[in-house]
Design a protein around this motif. Structure first.
Motif, PDB file in Angstrom:
ATOM      1  N   LYS A  41       0.952  -1.179   0.021  1.00 42.22           N
ATOM      2  CA  LYS A  41       0.074  -0.088  -0.135  1.00 42.22           C
ATOM      3  C   LYS A  41       0.896   1.254  -0.087  1.00 42.22           C
ATOM      4  CE  LYS A  41      -4.310  -2.046   2.093  1.00 42.22           C
ATOM      5  NZ  LYS A  41      -4.696  -1.963   3.360  1.00 42.22           N
ATOM      6  N   LEU A  42       1.862   1.364   0.750  1.00 44.10           N
ATOM      7  CA  LEU A  42       2.898   2.410   0.930  1.00 44.10           C
ATOM      8  C   LEU A  42       3.616   2.458  -0.383  1.00 44.10           C
ATOM      9  CD1 LEU A  42       4.201   4.473   2.483  1.00 44.10           C
ATOM     10  CD2 LEU A  42       6.217   2.696   2.989  1.00 44.10           C
ATOM     11  N   VAL A  43       3.923   1.579  -1.099  1.00 41.81           N
ATOM     12  CA  VAL A  43       4.465   1.652  -2.675  1.00 41.81           C
ATOM     13  C   VAL A  43       3.390   2.166  -3.461  1.00 41.81           C
ATOM     14  CG1 VAL A  43       5.503   0.516  -4.594  1.00 41.81           C
ATOM     15  CG2 VAL A  43       6.375   0.001  -2.350  1.00 41.81           C
ATOM     16  N   LYS A  44       2.392   1.638  -3.486  1.00 34.68           N
ATOM     17  CA  LYS A  44       1.304   2.174  -4.229  1.00 34.68           C
ATOM     18  C   LYS A  44       1.005   3.651  -4.020  1.00 34.68           C
ATOM     19  CE  LYS A  44      -3.428   1.530  -5.749  1.00 34.68           C
ATOM     20  NZ  LYS A  44      -4.792   0.579  -5.453  1.00 34.68           N
ATOM     21  N   SER A  45       0.885   4.009  -2.797  1.00 38.17           N
ATOM     22  CA  SER A  45       0.648   5.674  -2.445  1.00 38.17           C
ATOM     23  C   SER A  45       1.888   6.189  -2.830  1.00 38.17           C
ATOM     24  CB  SER A  45       0.487   5.622  -1.096  1.00 38.17           C
ATOM     25  OG  SER A  45       0.407   6.958  -0.615  1.00 38.17           O
ATOM     26  N   LEU A  46       3.108   5.940  -2.793  1.00 36.42           N
ATOM     27  CA  LEU A  46       4.263   6.747  -3.306  1.00 36.42           C
ATOM     28  C   LEU A  46       4.089   6.945  -4.731  1.00 36.42           C
ATOM     29  CD1 LEU A  46       7.013   5.259  -1.098  1.00 36.42           C
ATOM     30  CD2 LEU A  46       5.950   7.519  -0.841  1.00 36.42           C
ATOM     31  N   ARG A  47       3.853   5.979  -5.371  1.00 38.42           N
ATOM     32  CA  ARG A  47       3.803   5.986  -7.013  1.00 38.42           C
ATOM     33  C   ARG A  47       2.339   6.857  -7.454  1.00 38.42           C
ATOM     34  NH1 ARG A  47       5.115  -0.087  -8.643  1.00 38.42           N
ATOM     35  NH2 ARG A  47       7.282   0.181  -8.027  1.00 38.42           N
ATOM     36  N   THR A  48       1.506   7.028  -6.776  1.00 39.80           N
ATOM     37  CA  THR A  48       0.144   7.868  -7.141  1.00 39.80           C
ATOM     38  C   THR A  48       0.065   8.972  -6.757  1.00 39.80           C
ATOM     39  OG1 THR A  48      -1.376   6.632  -5.669  1.00 39.80           O
ATOM     40  CG2 THR A  48      -1.014   5.511  -7.666  1.00 39.80           C
ATOM     41  N   ASN A  49       0.694   9.499  -5.744  1.00 37.45           N
ATOM     42  CA  ASN A  49       0.597  10.703  -4.632  1.00 37.45           C
ATOM     43  C   ASN A  49       1.686  11.727  -5.545  1.00 37.45           C
ATOM     44  OD1 ASN A  49       0.818  12.767  -3.082  1.00 37.45           O
ATOM     45  ND2 ASN A  49       0.422  11.464  -1.299  1.00 37.45           N
ATOM     46  N   LYS A  50       0.941  12.632  -6.129  1.00 35.78           N
ATOM     47  CA  LYS A  50       2.010  13.647  -7.111  1.00 35.78           C
ATOM     48  C   LYS A  50       2.485  14.575  -6.192  1.00 35.78           C
ATOM     49  CE  LYS A  50       0.825  11.787 -10.886  1.00 35.78           C
ATOM     50  NZ  LYS A  50       1.650  10.919 -11.625  1.00 35.78           N
ATOM     51  N   VAL A  51       1.803  14.940  -5.084  1.00 32.32           N
ATOM     52  CA  VAL A  51       2.337  16.133  -4.177  1.00 32.32           C
ATOM     53  C   VAL A  51       3.624  15.365  -3.363  1.00 32.32           C
ATOM     54  CG1 VAL A  51       1.873  17.416  -2.173  1.00 32.32           C
ATOM     55  CG2 VAL A  51       0.118  17.038  -3.779  1.00 32.32           C
ATOM     56  N   LEU A  52       3.592  14.084  -3.143  1.00 27.66           N
ATOM     57  CA  LEU A  52       4.629  13.489  -2.287  1.00 27.66           C
ATOM     58  C   LEU A  52       5.853  13.371  -3.378  1.00 27.66           C
ATOM     59  CD1 LEU A  52       5.935  12.249   0.329  1.00 27.66           C
ATOM     60  CD2 LEU A  52       4.585  10.125  -0.353  1.00 27.66           C
ATOM     61  N   GLN A  53       5.551  13.093  -4.468  1.00 24.85           N
ATOM     62  CA  GLN A  53       6.584  12.926  -5.493  1.00 24.85           C
ATOM     63  C   GLN A  53       7.370  14.217  -5.761  1.00 24.85           C
ATOM     64  OE1 GLN A  53       4.785  10.943  -8.888  1.00 24.85           O
ATOM     65  NE2 GLN A  53       4.661   9.037  -8.093  1.00 24.85           N
ATOM     66  N   LYS A  54       6.670  15.159  -5.932  1.00 20.73           N
ATOM     67  CA  LYS A  54       7.319  16.597  -6.026  1.00 20.73           C
ATOM     68  C   LYS A  54       8.186  16.900  -4.581  1.00 20.73           C
ATOM     69  CE  LYS A  54       5.137  19.137  -9.459  1.00 20.73           C
ATOM     70  NZ  LYS A  54       6.237  19.323 -10.563  1.00 20.73           N
ATOM     71  N   ALA A  55       7.583  16.785  -3.605  1.00 23.37           N
ATOM     72  CA  ALA A  55       8.507  16.842  -2.159  1.00 23.37           C
ATOM     73  C   ALA A  55       9.570  15.937  -2.320  1.00 23.37           C
ATOM     74  CB  ALA A  55       7.592  16.641  -0.968  1.00 23.37           C
ATOM     75  N   LEU A  56       9.614  14.910  -2.698  1.00 23.54           N
ATOM     76  CA  LEU A  56      10.792  13.938  -2.714  1.00 23.54           C
ATOM     77  C   LEU A  56      11.860  14.551  -3.729  1.00 23.54           C
ATOM     78  CD1 LEU A  56       9.381  10.670  -2.108  1.00 23.54           C
ATOM     79  CD2 LEU A  56      10.271  12.006  -0.450  1.00 23.54           C
ATOM     80  N   GLU A  57      11.375  15.150  -4.565  1.00 29.91           N
ATOM     81  CA  GLU A  57      12.210  15.412  -5.837  1.00 29.91           C
ATOM     82  C   GLU A  57      13.303  16.423  -5.321  1.00 29.91           C
ATOM     83  OE1 GLU A  57       9.838  16.586  -9.126  1.00 29.91           O
ATOM     84  OE2 GLU A  57       9.371  14.718  -9.756  1.00 29.91           O
ATOM     85  N   ASN A  58      12.755  17.446  -4.503  1.00 25.47           N
ATOM     86  CA  ASN A  58      13.559  18.704  -3.914  1.00 25.47           C
ATOM     87  C   ASN A  58      14.274  18.021  -2.808  1.00 25.47           C
ATOM     88  OD1 ASN A  58      14.461  20.879  -2.628  1.00 25.47           O
ATOM     89  ND2 ASN A  58      12.605  21.992  -2.882  1.00 25.47           N
ATOM     90  N   PRO A  59      15.705  18.237  -2.748  1.00 31.99           N
ATOM     91  CA  PRO A  59      16.548  17.750  -1.794  1.00 31.99           C
ATOM     92  C   PRO A  59      16.119  18.259  -0.412  1.00 31.99           C
ATOM     93  CG  PRO A  59      18.027  18.392  -3.384  1.00 31.99           C
ATOM     94  CD  PRO A  59      16.408  18.871  -3.932  1.00 31.99           C
ATOM     95  N   ASP A  60      15.836  19.488  -0.158  1.00 33.14           N
ATOM     96  CA  ASP A  60      15.518  20.331   0.961  1.00 33.14           C
ATOM     97  C   ASP A  60      14.212  19.501   1.700  1.00 33.14           C
ATOM     98  OD1 ASP A  60      17.938  21.837   0.887  1.00 33.14           O
ATOM     99  OD2 ASP A  60      16.736  23.546   0.009  1.00 33.14           O
ATOM    100  N   SER A  61      13.150  19.586   0.788  1.00 37.12           N
ATOM    101  CA  SER A  61      11.982  18.866   1.272  1.00 37.12           C
ATOM    102  C   SER A  61      12.084  17.569   1.517  1.00 37.12           C
ATOM    103  CB  SER A  61      10.844  19.179   0.367  1.00 37.12           C
ATOM    104  OG  SER A  61      10.886  18.721  -0.768  1.00 37.12           O
ATOM    105  N   ARG A  62      12.847  16.645   0.832  1.00 30.26           N
ATOM    106  CA  ARG A  62      12.995  15.450   1.096  1.00 30.26           C
ATOM    107  C   ARG A  62      13.768  15.115   2.524  1.00 30.26           C
ATOM    108  NH1 ARG A  62      17.237  12.621  -2.532  1.00 30.26           N
ATOM    109  NH2 ARG A  62      15.798  13.577  -4.111  1.00 30.26           N
ATOM    110  N   GLN A  63      14.728  16.165   2.899  1.00 23.40           N
ATOM    111  CA  GLN A  63      15.485  16.106   4.345  1.00 23.40           C
ATOM    112  C   GLN A  63      14.452  16.354   5.200  1.00 23.40           C
ATOM    113  OE1 GLN A  63      18.166  14.769   4.715  1.00 23.40           O
ATOM    114  NE2 GLN A  63      18.094  14.989   6.924  1.00 23.40           N
TER     115      GLN A  63
END
Length: 152
Positions: A111-133
């Motif tokens: 479920k977590l993997v599915k959520s990570l793949r479909t959540n566009k806001v989370l994907q954007k946040a993970l692309e930015n190194p500062d927001s990822r940290q």
């Protein structure tokens, strides 16, 4: 006389008696083997067991299994089989606390993997190194809080 079944390399043997022997149907399976982990002291022949349930009731098959978790701790469990459906993954998982926990973890991660793949806001946040940290730090803090509350 009916149609004869001849095979390559076979010799015709004339039937001399009035009693015929039927071929074993091709859609049958005979399973012969040990039903427990223990070797028999003296093999025995058991007759008059007509159903699979009678065989399970007579021999009470079971096996001890040793599992190792992620931390390297081992735990033993005994699996008892009362019918052939007990060999299904679902049934074995239901009858095993260790496998049950693994199944829950597997479902959570899926479920977590599915959520990570479909959540566009989370994907954007993970692309930015500062927001990822910042997310990693927030998750670590949440983990520490959960660990503290579980020990209370």
């Amino acid at each position: 006389m009916g149609i004869m079944n001849y095979e390559i390399g076979g010799n015709e043997v004339k039937q001399t008696s009035s009693e015929g022997i039927a071929d074993i149907p091709q859609n049958r399976t005979l399973f012969v083997g040990l039903l427990t982990a223990d070797e028999p002291i003296s093999p025995e022949s058991v007759a008059n067991l007509k159903t699979v349930e009678e065989v399970y009731a007579k021999f009470q098959p079971n096996v001890d299994v040793e599992f190792e978790d992620a931390e390297g701790l081992t735990m033993k469990e005994n699996f008892r089989f009362q019918d052939t459906s007990d060999f299904q993954v679902k049934k074995m998982t239901e009858n095993s606390p260790f496998l049950g926990r693994l199944s829950v973890q597997k479902e959570f991660y899926e479920k977590l993997v599915k959520s990570l793949r479909t959540n566009k806001v989370l994907q954007k946040a993970l692309e930015n190194p500062d927001s990822r940290q910042a997310m990693v730090e927030a998750l670590c803090q949440l983990k520490n809080e959960l660990n503290q509350t579980s020990t209370i």
